[in-house]
Enzyme design. Structure first.
Site, PDB file in Angstrom:
ATOM      1  N   GLU A 174      17.649  22.636 -32.870  1.00 42.03           N
ATOM      2  CA  GLU A 174      16.470  23.353 -33.310  1.00 42.03           C
ATOM      3  C   GLU A 174      16.401  24.710 -32.623  1.00 42.03           C
ATOM      4  O   GLU A 174      15.875  25.668 -33.168  1.00 42.03           O
ATOM      5  CB  GLU A 174      15.224  22.522 -32.982  1.00 42.03           C
ATOM      6  CG  GLU A 174      13.966  23.098 -33.576  1.00 42.03           C
ATOM      7  CD  GLU A 174      12.750  22.192 -33.341  1.00 42.03           C
ATOM      8  OE1 GLU A 174      11.745  22.434 -33.983  1.00 42.03           O
ATOM      9  OE2 GLU A 174      12.824  21.268 -32.524  1.00 42.03           O
ATOM     10  N   GLN A 184       8.850  17.707 -40.330  1.00 41.83           N
ATOM     11  CA  GLN A 184       8.874  17.117 -38.981  1.00 41.83           C
ATOM     12  C   GLN A 184       7.468  16.682 -38.610  1.00 41.83           C
ATOM     13  O   GLN A 184       6.488  17.274 -39.052  1.00 41.83           O
ATOM     14  CB  GLN A 184       9.468  18.081 -37.960  1.00 41.83           C
ATOM     15  CG  GLN A 184       8.874  19.479 -37.920  1.00 41.83           C
ATOM     16  CD  GLN A 184       7.548  19.568 -37.192  1.00 41.83           C
ATOM     17  OE1 GLN A 184       7.165  18.643 -36.492  1.00 41.83           O
ATOM     18  NE2 GLN A 184       6.856  20.672 -37.380  1.00 41.83           N
TER      19      GLN A 184
END
Lengths: 391, 337
Positions: free
Chosen positions: A244, A125
């Site tokens: 997440e 990420q």
């Protein structure tokens, strides 16, 4: 209300258990935050995907088994109970993939997901920047329009796995004239070996290069690698932020299995008169069970058409603090062996507790700090007035 | 698997909430604390009509139960409205007598359970594992006592002086010794241990309701109370305390429901599930109480503020029917190999 599994779910559990018993490496892999360990973990991803165990809840077209959230929870319970390796592919599987399922084109899904499922492409990420941490919407890296795509410029940081990963996904400011900071952002995927990308590994507390800084100097990204509409990246990213924070990134199976090992540790090592320590072991057990049952609630709600919403912020604070407490307790139970790093020859459980402890220290920080999550809980779940933090 | 309340169970909770909201329970609690049981007994009758006790009593004795999930829903509502009286103890007596009947001693169950289920009688209990006191014996029709050691069940002939609790609405007293033994031996020991589990379970549910009430009231206060020209609920230090209070309560609920499912199935592991739920619910309620007091400030520290009715209860329920240490020791069994 019940906690019963169907015959099909029990059969699935049995199938997973049997496969794992035959395939989980007998010798634990080296830390995935090292070059050699990363390669070992990537090979494990290939082994998993060869028998379609890497992404059981995905559609079969992309390498999955079309399984429900409940069945995924079952798989995860078996996975961690079997002592299987950490998942080096998890940032792609749990952060990027849900975004592609919701906002990606059919072409993007077909191109990206199978390679993600097989471990051929490992994703990192790329959210944070030096001046944009919790205040992510203030990010400064830009995408400048060019023929057929965008040129990325700027700097990203705290990019987990980026030291060894293949590609990354993140947000870039493409419409600088937008009226609000969180407008005018675009969600893009880019290769980490492209011209103009410099990856500088950053060593975490124990010295391992667990994340990296990314310097981007006119990195070309074709339109095909923009997820969702240009300029709408914030809502694309936020629509799946619950993934997440919710139960999928850190599955309850991790914690129930760690709590079980902690109880074993307590019985084997501890001074049985130390009731203060015993209470902490019990608290880890109680909280792991609470998290497991809470995920069963989530699975029921999802099966009936509900969505996690802001509840995922409660979940994130809960698992991250549980993970830390569980490992702190384990190190205390280990007494003089508790300070041995995972590379030490004498390290208990081949360093698993030490590695888990270091990993758990980051939990309250990443995926939106727990302070940000508490703001969200207070404002969206309790209905308290917004403070002066945001414009 | 379907691990959520169904629509009927949710509706049962809402019905009780509405009924108790209309009953002005703060006044009822204050009267009860002063020894005036009248308003509390009127609420008791309405609870019985709504089926709160019937869901505890087995069908063989005219009840609808035992239905632990429904009992959990009911006791969360009772805690939320701080309803006074030997509620947990009546359910505990039901569990004690019905288990004793299963173990070959049916007479006490036949005598008491139909009346308890219909709300025609209120009883309290003192079991060896639950401490020396009986709750609200001065408002009960009978006090069942199981002594340690030789495990005899008897009806107390009366009670000693009321010992004020940190929750003024909990009126504790020691049962008088003596009284005719009703049963004895291993059956009583087994029934008392079984009943203690139901006591811990309903206490935990009550505690969850207490915590929810404290959080709701405190959030409402923080939204309206202003200082420095802003609602205090807009300040991050206040928000984060309230967020933590919700966190504790939100993750106690699944443990309670897990304990209810374990009780319903008669699983041998129910004791550990109950213990885990008791720790989590009582800790969460107590944390909510501390936050409620801090956020209310000085007004919360007064007896005139209704919040005080829940503050004392959150403290008392922590050690009622299973201390934190005993419950933690038991909860370890959840993941014992």
């Amino acid at each position: 209300m019940d906690l019963d599994f169907t015959a099909a779910e029990d059969a699935f559990r049995h199938e997973a258990r049997t496969w794992l018993a035959a395939h989980v490496p007998r010798t634990p892999l080296r830390s995935l935050e090292t070059a050699e360990g990363f390669a070992e973990h990537r090979a494990w991803e290939r082994t998993l995907s060869a028998d379609r165990w890497s992404v059981v809840s995905w559609p079969s077209a992309y390498g999955g088994r079309d399984r429900s959230l409940l069945e995924w929870l079952v798989f995860e319970e078996e996975y961690y109970a079997a002592g299987a390796p950490a998942r080096v592919a998890q940032n792609g599987i749990h952060l990027l993939a849900p975004t592609l399922f919701e906002h990606g084109s059919a072409e993007q899904c077909a191109r990206v997901l199978p390679a993600m499922a097989s471990g051929a492409t490992i994703w990192a990420q790329a959210w944070s920047e030096p001046e944009a941490g919790s205040d992510l919407a203030s990010l400064r890296s830009v995408g400048v329009r060019t023929a057929g795509g965008w040129l990325l410029r700027g700097q990203k940081t705290w990019s987990s796995r980026a030291a060894f990963a293949d590609r990354a996904f993140g947000l870039f400011r493409t419409h600088p004239d937008a009226d609000r900071p969180h407008r005018g952002l675009t969600y893009v995927m880019f290769p980490l070996d492209a011209d103009g990308v410099t990856v500088r590994p950053v060593r975490r507390l124990d010295g391992k290069p667990a994340f990296a800084e990314l310097f981007l100097d006119d990195v070309f990204v074709p339109d095909a690698d923009v997820v969702g509409e240009p300029g709408r990246g914030w809502s694309v990213a936020m629509s799946t932020a619950g993934n997440e924070r919710g139960p999928t990134l850190r599955s309850p199976g991790r914690f129930t299995s760690a709590a079980r090992r902690l109880v074993g540790l307590w019985h084997a090592h501890a001074d049985r008169d130390d009731t203060g320590l015993r209470d902490r072991v019990a608290d880890a057990v109680i909280r792991a069970r609470a998290y497991q049952l809470s995920a069963y609630e989530d699975a029921t709600r999802l099966a009936e058409g509900g969505a996690p919403g802001a509840k995922s912020s409660l979940t994130k604070v809960f698992w991250s603090e549980l993970d830390l407490a569980l490992h702190e307790t384990a190190l205390d139970v280990l007494g003089p062996y508790g300070e041995l790093a995972d590379g030490a020859g004498d390290a208990p459980a081949r360093g698993a507790w030490a590695e888990g402890y270091t990993f758990s220290l980051a939990g309250p920080i990443y995926a939106g700090t727990n302070e940000i999550q508490r703001d969200i809980i207070a404002e969206r779940l309790l209905g308290l007035p917004r403070g002066t933090r945001r414009a | 698997m379907r691990f959520l309340l169904d629509t009927e169970q949710t509706a049962f909770g809402h019905t009780l909430d509405r009924m108790l909201s209309a009953a002005d329970t703060p006044a009822v609690v204050r009267a009860w604390a002063a020894g005036n049981h009248g308003p509390g007994l009127a609420v008791w009758e309405r609870l019985a009509d709504a089926g709160v006790f019937a869901v505890a009593v087995p069908r063989a004795y005219g009840g609808m139960g035992p239905l632990p999930v429904e009992l959990c829903v009911a006791f969360v509502a009772l805690g939320r409205h701080a309803v006074p009286g030997p509620l947990v103890e009546t359910v505990t007596a039901v569990a004690l007598l019905s288990r004793l009947a299963e173990r070959g001693e049916p007479a006490p169950a036949e005598e008491w359970l139909p009346r308890l289920g219909a709300g025609k009688a209120r009883v309290t209990v003192a079991l060896a594992d639950g401490g020396p006191y009986a709750l609200d014996a001065d408002a009960a029709d009978a006090t069942f006592v199981v002594t340690g050691g030789h495990h005899a069940l008897r009806l107390a002939t009366g009670h000693g002086p009321v010992q004020p609790s940190l929750d003024p609405a909990r009126r504790l007293s020691r049962p008088l010794t003596g009284g005719e033994p009703l049963a004895g031996g291993p059956a009583v020991r087994d029934a008392a241990s079984y009943a203690t589990g139901w006591a811990a379970f309903t206490t935990a549910a009550q505690a969850l309701g207490v915590g929810l009430a404290l959080l709701e009231r405190t959030v409402a206060y923080a939204r309206t109370r202003t200082q420095f020209g802003a609602a205090i609920g807009s300040f991050q230090a206040v928000k984060h305390r309230l967020a933590d209070a919700l966190l504790g309560l939100e993750f106690a609920r699944p443990l309670l429901h897990g304990a209810a499912v374990a009780l319903a199935s008669g699983a041998p592991g129910a004791g550990a599930e109950i213990a885990a739920a008791k720790v989590a619910a009582c800790d969460a309620a107590y944390a909510a109480a501390r936050t409620a007091l801090q956020v209310h400030g000085a007004i919360g520290y007064t007896a005139e503020c209704d919040v005080s009715l829940w503050l004392g209860k959150a403290r008392a329920l922590r050690s009622a029917w299973g201390t934190p240490a005993a419950c933690r020791a038991r909860a370890l069994e959840l993941f014992d190999q």
